[in-house]
Design an enzyme around this catalytic site. Sequence first.
Site, PDB file in Angstrom:
ATOM      1  N   ASP A   1       0.023  -7.009   6.892  1.00 57.90           N
ATOM      2  CA  ASP A   1      -0.967  -6.295   6.689  1.00 57.90           C
ATOM      3  C   ASP A   1      -2.215  -7.117   6.185  1.00 57.90           C
ATOM      4  O   ASP A   1      -2.118  -7.743   5.053  1.00 57.90           O
ATOM      5  CB  ASP A   1      -0.745  -5.152   5.801  1.00 57.90           C
ATOM      6  CG  ASP A   1      -1.869  -4.136   5.766  1.00 57.90           C
ATOM      7  OD1 ASP A   1      -3.231  -4.523   5.894  1.00 57.90           O
ATOM      8  OD2 ASP A   1      -1.916  -2.901   5.481  1.00 57.90           O
TER       9      ASP A   1
ATOM     10  N   LYS B   1     -11.547  -0.104   6.403  1.00 57.16           N
ATOM     11  CA  LYS B   1     -12.107  -1.043   5.198  1.00 57.16           C
ATOM     12  C   LYS B   1     -12.937  -2.132   5.487  1.00 57.16           C
ATOM     13  O   LYS B   1     -14.010  -1.687   6.136  1.00 57.16           O
ATOM     14  CB  LYS B   1     -10.899  -1.669   4.548  1.00 57.16           C
ATOM     15  CG  LYS B   1      -9.519  -0.509   4.130  1.00 57.16           C
ATOM     16  CD  LYS B   1      -9.887   0.533   3.276  1.00 57.16           C
ATOM     17  CE  LYS B   1      -9.027   1.227   2.776  1.00 57.16           C
ATOM     18  NZ  LYS B   1      -8.018   2.139   3.760  1.00 57.16           N
TER      19      LYS B   1
ATOM     20  N   TYR C   1       0.735  -1.125   0.075  1.00 58.88           N
ATOM     21  CA  TYR C   1      -0.051   0.015  -0.039  1.00 58.88           C
ATOM     22  C   TYR C   1       0.676   1.295   0.094  1.00 58.88           C
ATOM     23  O   TYR C   1       2.024   1.241   0.837  1.00 58.88           O
ATOM     24  CB  TYR C   1      -0.782  -0.170   1.104  1.00 58.88           C
ATOM     25  CG  TYR C   1      -1.586   1.344   1.591  1.00 58.88           C
ATOM     26  CD1 TYR C   1      -2.475   1.836   0.612  1.00 58.88           C
ATOM     27  CD2 TYR C   1      -1.193   1.976   2.691  1.00 58.88           C
ATOM     28  CE1 TYR C   1      -3.096   3.143   0.864  1.00 58.88           C
ATOM     29  CE2 TYR C   1      -1.907   3.307   3.228  1.00 58.88           C
ATOM     30  CZ  TYR C   1      -2.775   3.595   2.082  1.00 58.88           C
ATOM     31  OH  TYR C   1      -3.137   5.003   2.279  1.00 58.88           O
TER      32      TYR C   1
HETATM   33  N1  PLP Z   1      -3.252  -0.820   4.468  1.00 55.52           N
HETATM   34  C1  PLP Z   1      -3.998  -0.960   3.320  1.00 55.52           C
HETATM   35  C2  PLP Z   1      -3.721  -2.131   2.620  1.00 55.52           C
HETATM   36  C3  PLP Z   1      -4.584  -0.039   2.826  1.00 55.52           C
HETATM   37  O1  PLP Z   1      -5.089  -0.098   1.621  1.00 55.52           O
HETATM   38  C4  PLP Z   1      -4.714   1.421   3.447  1.00 55.52           C
HETATM   39  C5  PLP Z   1      -5.320   2.422   3.239  1.00 55.52           C
HETATM   40  O2  PLP Z   1      -5.849   2.448   1.991  1.00 55.52           O
HETATM   41  C6  PLP Z   1      -3.933   1.437   5.097  1.00 55.52           C
HETATM   42  C7  PLP Z   1      -3.131   0.054   5.277  1.00 55.52           C
HETATM   43  C8  PLP Z   1      -3.956   2.572   5.654  1.00 55.52           C
HETATM   44  O3  PLP Z   1      -5.227   2.721   6.385  1.00 55.52           O
HETATM   45  P1  PLP Z   1      -5.893   4.035   6.755  1.00 55.52           P
HETATM   46  O4  PLP Z   1      -6.432   4.855   5.612  1.00 55.52           O
HETATM   47  O5  PLP Z   1      -6.985   3.564   7.562  1.00 55.52           O
HETATM   48  O6  PLP Z   1      -4.836   4.978   7.475  1.00 55.52           O
END
Ligand code: PLP
Length: 385
Positions: free
Chosen positions: A176, A201, A104
């Site tokens: 993750d 998400k 990400y």
């Molecule tokens: N991890 C993944 C795979 C993501 O797609 C995202 C955000 O799109 C994040 C972490 C970060 O999350 P947040 O936007 O809740 O901080």
Amino acid sequence: MKSSERLETKVIHAGDPHPRILGAVSMPVFQSSIYEYSGETSYHDLKYIRLNNTPNHQALHRKLASLEGAEDALVTGSGMAAISTALLSVLSSGDHLLAQDCLYGGTHEFIARDLKSFGVSFDFIDADKPASWGKKIRRNTKAIYVETMTNPLLQVGDLETVARFAKKRGLVSLIDNTSASPVNFRPAGRGFDLSLHSATKYLNGHSDIVAGAVIGSAALVERVTHRLNHLGGSLDPHACFLLDRGIKTLAVRMERQNRTALDLARFLERQPKVARVNYPGLESHPRHHRARELFDGFGGLLSFELKGGLKAAERFMRRVRLPAVAPSFGGVESLVTRPATTSHSGMPVKERRKLGIADGLVLVSVGLEAAEDVLADFEQALAAA
Ligand code: PLP
């Protein structure tokens, strides 16, 4: 909650206080930042929202740990708070990190820029090529970091070997798990030390809060909690309440999203204008057999490229009616986005293309609309692409 109960039951009941608070069937919101002192001897035990220990936090921690079959959990103010705090808990100045090359965008940037400025060095690895990892490891390597299904290419690395490699070398393994959710994959059972989520998400599922989670052994979660207590990225009790409410429908949402995404991926693969579809549930996915072995479902995210490249992708995005054109994923509504302009726009163009993220790549997050309606909408938008 008995650990033998199924996940569909745990999402509803795990973590509930016993007895119920004044008989309330839904967990009430404790919208109080401070609590009376009752003899606590450690700073971290003082009841205070920033110290992540109000009744709403505690109920969620128990629920999340139970969902992934882990000892403990912690909720955070965002997915990035979970990721950055976890990494800053297991790494210090002078340490080295091995991280998957296609992550990400926010995580990639945090590792490449922010961690570096704290004196932590890193090497990116191909999570599908275990033979190459040994060459990158150093005496000061302390952790290894991967994603379950990478955003936006939906690659599935050799996850079990990552966990084994970490154990053998004394590294902390972090994954993750946002894209899979606990419904499709539970990292603790496969040997990972820490599972991280953007609870924004699938866990919350309604695109109305930003939140994160860290799940793992009690000792590691305590370390991350103490770091978060100082860094301050706590989740507000009302957002805790919304997240708890969202999780209650996670199993039914994910089941539907798994099914619709597979239908849509198969449909797209048959379309003459489509050059390539990335979805681990497709037999054509290079790691389909691994995904089948590891996961209980393949998730609601897929990406595809059109033969007409960027121009065709732009025409498709202008024409598509049902999904909102917006970044993020995991909500009840379908979304489409071009990662080159959103989640991965911070990444140098050369690096992005080298990883295979084409300018015209379209990422789809499948929502809960009827599959027939989603497919019909994609069909009419493709006709114009
Ligand atoms: N991890 C993944 C795979 C993501 O797609 C995202 C955000 O799109 C994040 C972490 C970060 O999350 P947040 O936007 O809740 O901080």
